[in-house]
Design a protein around this motif. Sequence first.
Motif: not given
Length: 243
Positions: A139-167
């Motif tokens: 039911g969320g904005i990304t509910a229609g995504l069906t294909e694998p996601l790919t990108g290049f990561g370059n980060h030092f951040g460690s993000s912890i999600l709370g209950s209101d955010a979904k991955p």
Amino acid sequence: MSTLQIGLVLPDVLGTYGDDGNALVLRQRARMRGFDANIVRIHLGDPIPTSLDVYCLGGGEDTAQILAAEHINTDGGLHKAAAAGRPILAICAGLQVLGESFRADNRMVTGAGLIDATTGSLKKRFIGELQSTPHPNDGGITAGLTEPLTGFGNHFGSSILGSDAKPLGIVTHGVGNSDTEQPTYEGAVQGSIICTYMHGPVLARNPQLADLLLAWALDMPMSELQPLDLPVVDKLRRERLQR
């Protein structure tokens, strides 16, 4: 409809890793389907318009993140756009800045509070290919995504999600939001906001994600977008997924 207005938010401070390309991808994919589209560049010190059709934020270093957070919080325009359900794409530092707080210059900085996430530090900086499968955000904005996601990561951040955010996705290769949580999640989705640590630019490497944002901005189902025959994009995607 009238001209599609694509907001490129603070490219002068959040434009280090080529994420400006996401706005270019949205504009081109709209134009190839016959829609007029324009990029509105919003620089540090400029008011953030509240009624653009879609907004893009990119990555940047610690000082840039602090400047961006201060501007976004003081201005308030992006908060109003989010409250109105305008789609927003935030990359890497953009994810951190839109969260509740993030670590920069060896201190915790107050974020925009648009994403229920707090960012500390990874044990070791991650640089490399990053892949995930879309998280089933029913039911969320990304509910229609069906294909694998790919990108290049370059980060030092460690993000912890709370209950209101979904991955956004579940990591299949590389390091996502954190190097301590299992399963390893990547990105965040909350309301009309999509965040990810994937550079590339991410919309060049993931045309389905680009079309999802475009359809949302055009206020139409993604299934009604005219298909695009772009062999070079398909080739790039195959190469990146094989990596």
